[in-house]
Design an enzyme around this catalytic site. Sequence first.
Site, PDB file in Angstrom:
ATOM      1  N   LYS A 100      -2.272  15.163  -9.929  1.00  0.00           N
ATOM      2  CA  LYS A 100      -1.520  14.760 -11.122  1.00  0.00           C
ATOM      3  C   LYS A 100      -0.586  15.890 -11.590  1.00  0.00           C
ATOM      4  O   LYS A 100       0.477  15.627 -12.158  1.00  0.00           O
ATOM      5  CB  LYS A 100      -2.470  14.320 -12.236  1.00  0.00           C
ATOM      6  CG  LYS A 100      -3.265  13.042 -11.896  1.00  0.00           C
ATOM      7  CD  LYS A 100      -2.367  11.835 -11.657  1.00  0.00           C
ATOM      8  CE  LYS A 100      -3.153  10.551 -11.503  1.00  0.00           C
ATOM      9  NZ  LYS A 100      -2.312   9.356 -11.290  1.00  0.00           N
ATOM     10  N   THR A 103     -11.338   1.151 -17.436  1.00  0.00           N
ATOM     11  CA  THR A 103     -10.934   0.458 -16.207  1.00  0.00           C
ATOM     12  C   THR A 103     -11.976   0.832 -15.159  1.00  0.00           C
ATOM     13  O   THR A 103     -12.920   1.584 -15.454  1.00  0.00           O
ATOM     14  CB  THR A 103      -9.556   0.958 -15.711  1.00  0.00           C
ATOM     15  OG1 THR A 103      -9.675   2.363 -15.438  1.00  0.00           O
ATOM     16  CG2 THR A 103      -8.455   0.732 -16.734  1.00  0.00           C
ATOM     17  N   ASN A 107       2.081   3.520 -10.843  1.00  0.00           N
ATOM     18  CA  ASN A 107       0.776   3.475 -11.492  1.00  0.00           C
ATOM     19  C   ASN A 107      -0.400   3.640 -10.521  1.00  0.00           C
ATOM     20  O   ASN A 107      -1.450   4.158 -10.911  1.00  0.00           O
ATOM     21  CB  ASN A 107       0.652   2.125 -12.229  1.00  0.00           C
ATOM     22  CG  ASN A 107      -0.772   1.819 -12.631  1.00  0.00           C
ATOM     23  OD1 ASN A 107      -1.261   2.292 -13.652  1.00  0.00           O
ATOM     24  ND2 ASN A 107      -1.471   1.025 -11.810  1.00  0.00           N
ATOM     25  N   TYR A 140      -8.059  15.295  -7.864  1.00  0.00           N
ATOM     26  CA  TYR A 140      -7.365  14.418  -8.810  1.00  0.00           C
ATOM     27  C   TYR A 140      -6.440  15.226  -9.718  1.00  0.00           C
ATOM     28  O   TYR A 140      -5.260  14.907  -9.874  1.00  0.00           O
ATOM     29  CB  TYR A 140      -8.392  13.655  -9.637  1.00  0.00           C
ATOM     30  CG  TYR A 140      -7.784  12.660 -10.605  1.00  0.00           C
ATOM     31  CD1 TYR A 140      -7.301  11.438 -10.160  1.00  0.00           C
ATOM     32  CD2 TYR A 140      -7.695  12.942 -11.967  1.00  0.00           C
ATOM     33  CE1 TYR A 140      -6.746  10.514 -11.047  1.00  0.00           C
ATOM     34  CE2 TYR A 140      -7.139  12.036 -12.862  1.00  0.00           C
ATOM     35  CZ  TYR A 140      -6.668  10.827 -12.391  1.00  0.00           C
ATOM     36  OH  TYR A 140      -6.110   9.914 -13.270  1.00  0.00           O
ATOM     37  N   ASP A 164       0.896  -1.158   0.000  1.00  0.00           N
ATOM     38  CA  ASP A 164       0.000   0.000   0.000  1.00  0.00           C
ATOM     39  C   ASP A 164       0.936   1.210   0.000  1.00  0.00           C
ATOM     40  O   ASP A 164       1.736   1.369   0.940  1.00  0.00           O
ATOM     41  CB  ASP A 164      -0.873  -0.029   1.261  1.00  0.00           C
ATOM     42  CG  ASP A 164      -1.843   1.148   1.320  1.00  0.00           C
ATOM     43  OD1 ASP A 164      -1.500   2.240   0.825  1.00  0.00           O
ATOM     44  OD2 ASP A 164      -2.929   0.983   1.884  1.00  0.00           O
ATOM     45  N   VAL A 209      -9.144   5.369 -20.507  1.00  0.00           N
ATOM     46  CA  VAL A 209      -9.073   3.910 -20.623  1.00  0.00           C
ATOM     47  C   VAL A 209     -10.184   3.234 -19.815  1.00  0.00           C
ATOM     48  O   VAL A 209     -10.467   3.626 -18.677  1.00  0.00           O
ATOM     49  CB  VAL A 209      -7.698   3.411 -20.118  1.00  0.00           C
ATOM     50  CG1 VAL A 209      -7.586   1.909 -20.319  1.00  0.00           C
ATOM     51  CG2 VAL A 209      -6.560   4.129 -20.831  1.00  0.00           C
TER      52      VAL A 209
HETATM   53  N1  LIG Z   1      -8.335   4.919 -16.681  1.00  0.00           N
HETATM   54  C1  LIG Z   1      -8.081   6.115 -17.192  1.00  0.00           C
HETATM   55  O1  LIG Z   1      -8.798   6.601 -18.092  1.00  0.00           O
HETATM   56  C2  LIG Z   1      -6.891   6.905 -16.719  1.00  0.00           C
HETATM   57  C3  LIG Z   1      -6.580   8.107 -17.383  1.00  0.00           C
HETATM   58  C4  LIG Z   1      -5.471   8.850 -16.984  1.00  0.00           C
HETATM   59  C5  LIG Z   1      -4.689   8.384 -15.949  1.00  0.00           C
HETATM   60  N2  LIG Z   1      -5.010   7.221 -15.284  1.00  0.00           N
HETATM   61  C6  LIG Z   1      -4.134   6.787 -14.205  1.00  0.00           C
HETATM   62  O2  LIG Z   1      -3.711   5.457 -14.440  1.00  0.00           O
HETATM   63  C7  LIG Z   1      -3.423   4.805 -13.190  1.00  0.00           C
HETATM   64  C8  LIG Z   1      -4.137   3.473 -13.146  1.00  0.00           C
HETATM   65  O3  LIG Z   1      -5.527   3.715 -13.207  1.00  0.00           O
HETATM   66  P1  LIG Z   1      -6.625   2.641 -13.643  1.00  0.00           P
HETATM   67  O4  LIG Z   1      -7.472   3.294 -14.647  1.00  0.00           O
HETATM   68  O5  LIG Z   1      -5.989   1.341 -13.921  1.00  0.00           O
HETATM   69  O6  LIG Z   1      -7.484   2.592 -12.295  1.00  0.00           O
HETATM   70  P2  LIG Z   1      -8.039   1.384 -11.411  1.00  0.00           P
HETATM   71  O7  LIG Z   1      -8.503   0.269 -12.270  1.00  0.00           O
HETATM   72  O8  LIG Z   1      -8.976   2.023 -10.458  1.00  0.00           O
HETATM   73  O9  LIG Z   1      -6.734   0.865 -10.627  1.00  0.00           O
HETATM   74  C9  LIG Z   1      -6.109   1.652  -9.661  1.00  0.00           C
HETATM   75  C10 LIG Z   1      -5.071   0.803  -8.967  1.00  0.00           C
HETATM   76  O10 LIG Z   1      -4.434   1.598  -7.953  1.00  0.00           O
HETATM   77  C11 LIG Z   1      -4.457   0.839  -6.747  1.00  0.00           C
HETATM   78  N3  LIG Z   1      -4.396   1.672  -5.551  1.00  0.00           N
HETATM   79  C12 LIG Z   1      -5.244   2.609  -5.102  1.00  0.00           C
HETATM   80  N4  LIG Z   1      -4.841   3.075  -3.907  1.00  0.00           N
HETATM   81  C13 LIG Z   1      -3.700   2.420  -3.602  1.00  0.00           C
HETATM   82  C14 LIG Z   1      -2.801   2.442  -2.505  1.00  0.00           C
HETATM   83  N5  LIG Z   1      -3.000   3.222  -1.438  1.00  0.00           N
HETATM   84  N6  LIG Z   1      -1.712   1.630  -2.535  1.00  0.00           N
HETATM   85  C15 LIG Z   1      -1.495   0.818  -3.588  1.00  0.00           C
HETATM   86  N7  LIG Z   1      -2.316   0.708  -4.629  1.00  0.00           N
HETATM   87  C16 LIG Z   1      -3.405   1.513  -4.627  1.00  0.00           C
HETATM   88  C17 LIG Z   1      -5.765   0.050  -6.821  1.00  0.00           C
HETATM   89  O11 LIG Z   1      -5.771  -0.999  -5.869  1.00  0.00           O
HETATM   90  P3  LIG Z   1      -7.159  -1.651  -5.325  1.00  0.00           P
HETATM   91  O12 LIG Z   1      -7.620  -2.618  -6.375  1.00  0.00           O
HETATM   92  O13 LIG Z   1      -6.736  -2.297  -4.056  1.00  0.00           O
HETATM   93  O14 LIG Z   1      -8.110  -0.506  -5.124  1.00  0.00           O
HETATM   94  C18 LIG Z   1      -5.669  -0.423  -8.260  1.00  0.00           C
HETATM   95  O15 LIG Z   1      -4.787  -1.514  -8.367  1.00  0.00           O
HETATM   96  C19 LIG Z   1      -3.853   5.784 -12.104  1.00  0.00           C
HETATM   97  O16 LIG Z   1      -2.735   6.487 -11.614  1.00  0.00           O
HETATM   98  C20 LIG Z   1      -4.793   6.739 -12.830  1.00  0.00           C
HETATM   99  O17 LIG Z   1      -4.864   7.996 -12.222  1.00  0.00           O
HETATM  100  C21 LIG Z   1      -6.082   6.476 -15.657  1.00  0.00           C
END
Ligand SMILES: NC(=O)c1ccc[n+]([C@@H]2O[C@H](COP(=O)([O-])OP(=O)(O)OC[C@H]3O[C@@H](n4cnc5c(N)ncnc54)[C@H](OP(=O)(O)O)[C@@H]3O)[C@@H](O)[C@H]2O)c1
Length: 245
Positions: A172, A203, A90, A168, A63, A201
Site C-alpha cells: 500500500k 468486509t 479497488n 500488505y 483478474d 470496514v
Molecule cells: N476492509 C478494510 O478495512 C480495508 C481497509 C483499508 C483498505 N482496504 C482496501 O480496500 C480494497 C477492498 O477491500 P475489501 O475490504 O472490500 O476486501 P474484500 O472483501 O476481500 O474484496 C477484495 C476484492 O478484491 C478482489 N481481488 C483479489 N485479487 C484479485 C485479482 N487478482 N484480480 C481482481 N480482483 C481481485 C476480490 O475478488 P475475489 O472475490 O475473487 O477474491 C474482491 O472482489 C482493498 O484494496 C483493500 O486493501 C480495505
Amino acid sequence: MSMTTVKIALVTGANKGLGFETSRQLARQGITVLMASRSSIRGKAAARTLRDEGLNAEFIHLDVTRPEQIRKAAAEIRRRYGKLDILVNNAGTSADGAHGRNSTETISPRALRKTFDVNVFGLVELTQKLLPLIKKSGAGRIVNVASILGSMTIHSSQGGMSYKPFAYDASKTCVNAFTIHLAAALAGTNVKVNSAHPGWVKTDMGGPGAPLSPEEGAGTAVRLATLDADGPTGKFFHGEDELPW
Ligand SMILES: NC(=O)c1ccc[n+]([C@@H]2O[C@H](COP(=O)([O-])OP(=O)(O)OC[C@H]3O[C@@H](n4cnc5c(N)ncnc54)[C@H](OP(=O)(O)O)[C@@H]3O)[C@@H](O)[C@H]2O)c1
C-alpha cells in the site's frame, strides 16, 4: 469507435465488499459502472444485483494479475465506449497470514510477491493500459484504494500503529508512491489521481469486528472518483481528511 456522453467507470474487485458498494454508489449517480471481477460467476451475479436495483452496471472479466485480461478489457472499453472517465483500483489482497502480528521477520518471498502482484503490479499495469482511454475523458479520475497501513509517517511515529502485516503495508506504500508519481506525470491534464483509505470496514478482508459498514467505507473512493475540476490531485484521503504519506 464511438464516444458516449454517459460517464463510464471501471471498479476492480467489484464483486463484493468495498468494490461492490463503490460500484453501487457511483451507479446511483447515473454513471455506467463496469464491475470488474476475476470470477465470471461472482461478477455477473454482482452486476445483476445492481441492475435489479435499476442501475447501469455491467460485468467485465478481469483478474488484475493477468496481462491478457487487462488488454482484452481495455480493448472492449475502447470499442464500446471510446473513453473511460473513472478508474477505481479497488482490488486488493493480503498474503501475510497471522492476523494481528508483525510479519516482517517471517514473511516469505512468495507471500510478498503474491501481495505485490495484485496490489501493486496489477494495479500499475491496468492503469497504464487504461490511461489512453482515461485521457479521452474530459475529467478523468483515478482512485487508488490504499490504506492507512501504507502510511510510513504513521508507522514510524511513536505509538503510531502496532498492526504491521509487512507485505500488505509495503504494497500500500507502493500504491501511494504510484499515486504521487502518476499525478506528477499527469499534472496539467484533466486527469486527477488520488489515494483513498476507506477506514476499517466490515468486509471479508476487514473482518466482522470492523466499525464501518461497506456503505460508509465506500464514501472516500466515491468522493475522489467524482471530484470537481478544482479538486485535489496527488493526495491521500480518508473522507474529507488528508492523510500523511
Ligand atoms: N476492509 C478494510 O478495512 C480495508 C481497509 C483499508 C483498505 N482496504 C482496501 O480496500 C480494497 C477492498 O477491500 P475489501 O475490504 O472490500 O476486501 P474484500 O472483501 O476481500 O474484496 C477484495 C476484492 O478484491 C478482489 N481481488 C483479489 N485479487 C484479485 C485479482 N487478482 N484480480 C481482481 N480482483 C481481485 C476480490 O475478488 P475475489 O472475490 O475473487 O477474491 C474482491 O472482489 C482493498 O484494496 C483493500 O486493501 C480495505
